[in-house]
Scaffold this motif. Structure first.
Motif: not given
Length: 457
Positions: A17-22, A82-87, A150-158, A371-375
């Motif tokens: 839902g968050c990805a679709a909203w974006r 978006l400031g998201l990690p990738l390990l 990845i961080d499972p919570w920061s991704a949808p938050l971003a 578009p704006l890209w908040p981190r």
């Protein structure tokens, strides 16, 4: 009262839902995201293994593998902005029996069919050379270098924060109880609140997807939540493996995984248990003991490691193996149902696929020019965190080294935490070895002025 009107109403604020909203907000449409709980990612999306999958083992030709591959590509394309990690850890499918060993060539062939061409088979010696901590009787493996953490919570938050920053609307504590479609538009009735009007409705309701689908039509799928229990080991266990250790998958489940987390722990799980309950995911001692035993069987050094916690998540499984995504042009409705354990990886790809359905049936999209890209703040151990910075504020959660300023920002910033669970997922507070025993009172004192009802709890 006149109901607020939008181009699109998305029901369900999980990762899809968050990805679709974006996606639809950045495509220039007025969008509202509707969530029944007090915060986003409060359902199926809050509990998973946090792996960015290549799609190597998905069913060839399926919608799932197409969305996973596109979601994987898009995450890698946008995560830094978006400031998201990738390990970059890579993953290894380990075979522990002669029968499993025989299946490895088929796994490699399937990966190549899915476009993951760098997947190769490994001998037992090669497996042990890469992961010397695994039990000596490992028979062989398959190496998938592209799998990552990845961080499972920061991704949808971003995703959600980018939608919000670019004009999206969020309605929390808003349970959709019914809807009517007249004159080419939907009116969604919200429990104890004003209705919402929208030209198009998108069903991203996760474990409630079939119930929401019944607003538009008799649901063609039935959600039977599939529970997965996990065991989380303390920080010293983190370095026992370097890559993600995967089992030979079955037709029903990917099986029990051993993986590092982005937060410096080690994870073993999940199980796959169907249940009728849609909201509550319990843990059971016998199952957790079995997970621990399975982990120790594959990685013997785990037997000397302490367990920090255990948790369970629910996946919205249906009677179908593939995703259930389609447009209903006559009803101005798009369905995204049955997004099981691969939703974290597939979310951006699913949103892209739904954008294609929109353009096919409902009109041309006109993306925002700038578009704006908040981190989002970093929560992982791979990048610098505030506790190590000069002049940082006091540390509130000493197990996870969470500062007061981090908690304050999560409570007052864009899309603030609407629950204690949401605060934990934004900061890691109360998630360490003491599980909030020492810091919970201080955290609650800080949170009470910002989270309704908390001061009276």
């Amino acid at each position: 009262m006149t109901a607020p009107s939008f181009d699109i109403a998305i029901i369900g604020a999980g990762v899809v839902g968050c990805a679709a909203w974006r996606a639809f907000t950045l495509a220039g449409l007025s969008c509202v995201l509707i969530e029944r709980e007090a915060d986003i990612i409060s359902g199926a999306s809050k509990g998973n293994s946090a792996i960015l999958h290549t799609g190597f083992d998905a069913t060839p030709g399926s919608l799932e593998v197409a969305c996973m591959r596109e979601g994987y590509r898009l995450y890698r394309e946008i995560h830094e902005r978006l400031g998201l990690p990738l390990l970059e850890t890579g993953a290894m499918v380990a075979a522990w029996s002669a029968e499993e060993l025989e299946k490895l060539p088929g796994i490699v062939t399937q990966a190549h069919q899915n476009g993951v061409m760098d997947v190769t088979q490994m001998t037992a010696a090669q497996v042990r050379a890469r992961e010397p901590g695994l039990a000596d009787d490992v028979k062989g493996g398959v190496w998938i270098p592209g799998e990552a953490l990845i961080d499972p919570w920061s991704a949808p938050l971003a995703y959600a924060r980018q939608a919000l920053a670019n004009g999206g609307t969020l309605r929390l504590n808003a349970e959709v109880i019914s809807g009517s479609f007249t004159g080419g538009a939907w009116t969604l009735n919200i429990k104890n609140d004003a209705p919402i009007q929208a030209r198009i409705v998108i069903n991203c309701a996760g474990n409630f997807g079939d119930l929401v689908e019944a607003i538009a039509r008799p649901s063609p799928f039935t959600i039977t939540p599939r529970k997965g229990q996990f065991v989380v080991y303390d920080k010293p266990a983190h370095d026992l493996v370097q890559s993600i250790i995967l089992p030979v998958p079955t037709a029903r489940t990917k099986g029990i995984v051993i993986t590092r987390t982005a937060f410096g722990n080690l994870l073993v799980g999940p199980t796959a248990e169907d249940q009728p309950e849609r909201r509550l995911a319990t843990t059971e001692t016998a199952t957790l003991n079995a997970l621990h035993a399975a982990g120790c069987r594959m990685l013997p050094a785990l037997s000397g490691m302490e367990i920090t916690t255990a948790y369970a998540g629910l996946r919205p499984a249906t009677q179908f193996k593939d995703y259930q995504i389609e447009a209903l042009p006559a009803r101005n409705w798009i369905t995204a149902g049955g997004i099981r354990s691969t939703g974290l990886t597939g979310a951006l790809g699913i949103a892209r696929h739904m954008s294609g359905l929109y353009e096919e049936h409902f009109g041309t999209l006109k993306p925002l020019p700038s578009p704006l890209w908040p981190r989002v703040p970093n929560l992982t151990e791979a990048l610098p965190r505030p506790y190590a910075q000069p002049g940082r504020s006091e540390i509130i959660c000493h197990c996870e080294l969470v500062t007061r300023d981090e908690i304050a920002a999560a409570l007052a910033g864009p899309l603030p935490a609407g629950s204690i669970g949401g605060l934990r997922r934004r900061t890691r507070c109360m998630m360490g070895r003491c599980q909030g025993f020492y810091c919970s009172r201080r955290v609650l004192e800080l949170a009470a002025p910002h989270i309704p009802g908390l001061a009276d709890a």
